[in-house]
Write an enzyme that holds these catalytic residues in place. Structure first.
Site, PDB file in Angstrom:
ATOM      1  CG  ASP A   1      46.970   7.123 -28.586  1.00 57.60           C
ATOM      2  OD1 ASP A   1      46.211   8.089 -28.415  1.00 57.60           O
ATOM      3  OD2 ASP A   1      47.212   6.284 -27.690  1.00 57.60           O
ATOM      4  CG  ASP A   2      49.561  10.419 -27.803  1.00 60.72           C
ATOM      5  OD1 ASP A   2      49.112  11.578 -27.798  1.00 60.72           O
ATOM      6  OD2 ASP A   2      49.008   9.463 -27.220  1.00 60.72           O
TER       7      ASP A   2
ATOM      8  CG  HIS B   1      40.836   7.847 -24.942  1.00 58.44           C
ATOM      9  ND1 HIS B   1      40.421   8.841 -25.767  1.00 58.44           N
ATOM     10  CD2 HIS B   1      42.164   7.661 -25.201  1.00 58.44           C
ATOM     11  CE1 HIS B   1      41.458   9.252 -26.500  1.00 58.44           C
ATOM     12  NE2 HIS B   1      42.526   8.551 -26.170  1.00 58.44           N
TER      13      HIS B   1
ATOM     14  CD  GLU C   1      45.122   4.056 -23.459  1.00 61.96           C
ATOM     15  OE1 GLU C   1      44.459   4.930 -22.867  1.00 61.96           O
ATOM     16  OE2 GLU C   1      46.192   4.298 -24.066  1.00 61.96           O
TER      17      GLU C   1
HETATM   18  N1  ADE Z   1      46.687   6.982 -25.142  1.00 65.32           N
HETATM   19  C1  ADE Z   1      46.074   7.915 -24.427  1.00 65.32           C
HETATM   20  N2  ADE Z   1      45.169   7.545 -23.489  1.00 65.32           N
HETATM   21  C2  ADE Z   1      44.555   8.462 -22.734  1.00 65.32           C
HETATM   22  N3  ADE Z   1      44.771   9.768 -22.842  1.00 65.32           N
HETATM   23  C3  ADE Z   1      45.660  10.193 -23.747  1.00 65.32           C
HETATM   24  N4  ADE Z   1      46.078  11.422 -24.072  1.00 65.32           N
HETATM   25  C4  ADE Z   1      46.988  11.314 -25.043  1.00 65.32           C
HETATM   26  N5  ADE Z   1      47.176  10.023 -25.364  1.00 65.32           N
HETATM   27  C5  ADE Z   1      46.345   9.300 -24.570  1.00 65.32           C
HETATM   28 ZN    ZN Z   2      44.334   8.445 -27.278  1.00 66.35          ZN
END
Ligand code: ADE
Ligand code: ZN
Length: 327
Positions: free
Chosen positions: A274-275, A193, A196
């Site tokens: 992502d989540d 990552h 972001e």
């Molecule tokens: N968007 C995200 N950025 C960084 N760490 C994460 N862990 C889970 N989702 C994340």
């Molecule tokens: Zn992520």
């Protein structure tokens, strides 16, 4: 059904812990006798409003405390694969956070056994091939990452790559050069990552110091023309997560997402969730929301789908066969 949902696609940026739906949080809490600081499923869901990455991570780490046994990790992964199949996913490269579980007293073997029990037969049961990527929590620092790398050694047969995630700003990629060098020398794939919430400098470090094959997010690269040129020239993929970027306020709204500027610069972009439990949509819903907000032609969605296989760690023959299904 819309094209965004039906297109065959690979999901390359997906935290398995971020797929836990509130109903499963409560189900596992009951099964494992874990006391939750939320009264009901609706109460938990109402908290899915975030100011930034850290406010999300606080709830993410809290909710995953219900994951205790191998069976819990198998059930979680099966639930994700069932949803992903409905969204056209044919290949998934799945992140997990070893340190987030070991620090709570869950043995790493329990986590890896549970995940791989599901992934082992994902192709037969769900028509989805998979890879598993272990991420280091950057806010715990490089020494903890190296120690975690050692504990991963007995499980490397099940692990295809390493990544770097969690709170970004103040934890630059270059600190993690030693563990990434070890992983690359061991023949693992490497991703991180970067960009972001963090600055373009972190994306430079991810590619130049860590030698990553893909950058996760990378959206702040639009602030640096030389970086965009480098990403485009090297065909280094970005795994972009549009709904996540809006929910974590990295981008004010979908219609203002920097994605068109990435495409104009010739950067290879993939679309991911992502989540998804926390951010209001799985990967197909990211495709459809983006198409609507940015008025994208169907041909652009087809390009995202084809590029998701090109950016994957699948062998070339398998990639080509999947891409051939798109046209
Ligand atoms: N968007 C995200 N950025 C960084 N760490 C994460 N862990 C889970 N989702 C994340
Ligand atoms: Zn992520």
């Amino acid at each position: 059904m819309s094209l965004g949902l039906t297109l065959p696609k690979a999901e390359l940026h997906l935290h398995i812990e971020g797929t836990i739906e509130p109903e499963l949080v409560f189900g596992l809490a009951r099964r494992n006798g874990v006391e939750l600081p939320f009264a009901t499923v609706d109460d938990l869901r109402r908290r899915y409003v975030f100011d930034d990455l850290q406010s999300f991570l606080d709830l993410y780490y809290l909710s995953m405390a219900v994951l205790r046994t191998a069976q819990d990790f198998t059930d979680l992964t099966d639930a994700y694969l069932a949803r992903a199949r409905e969204q056209g996913v044919r290949h998934a490269e799945i992140f997990f956070d070893p340190q987030a579980h070991v620090s709570r007293g869950v043995p790493l073997a329990e986590v890896v056994t549970g995940l791989t029990e599901s992934l082992r037969t994902s192709r037969e049961r769900f028509g989805i091939s998979t890879r598993l990527i272990a991420c280091f929590l950057r806010d715990l620092g490089p020494q903890e990452a190296l120690a975690t790398w050692e504990t991963l050694q007995p499980h490397l047969e099940q692990i295809d790559g390493i990544g770097l995630d969690s709170a970004e700003v103040g934890h630059p990629p270059q600190l993690f050069e030693p563990v990434f060098t070890r992983a690359r020398d061991a023949g693992l794939h490497v991703v991180a990552h970067a960009g972001e919430e963090g600055p373009p400098e972190y994306v430079w470090q991810a590619i130049d110091v860590l030698g990553v094959e893909r950058v996760d997010h990378g959206i702040r690269s639009v602030e640096d023309a030389a970086l965009l040129k480098r990403l485009a020239d090297d065909r280094t993929p970005l795994t972009v997560c549009p709904l996540s970027n809006v929910r974590l306020r990295c981008v004010p709204e979908l219609s203002q997402h920097p994605l068109p500027r990435l495409l104009d610069a010739g950067v290879l972009v993939t679309i991911n969730s992502d989540d998804p439990s926390y951010f209001g949509g799985y990967v197909g819903e990211n495709f459809t929301a983006l198409q609507e907000a940015l008025k994208l032609d169907d041909s652009v969605l087809r390009q995202f789908a084809a590029d998701s296989f090109r950016a994957s760690f699948l062998p070339e023959a398998e990639r080509d066969a999947l891409i051939a299904e798109i046209e």
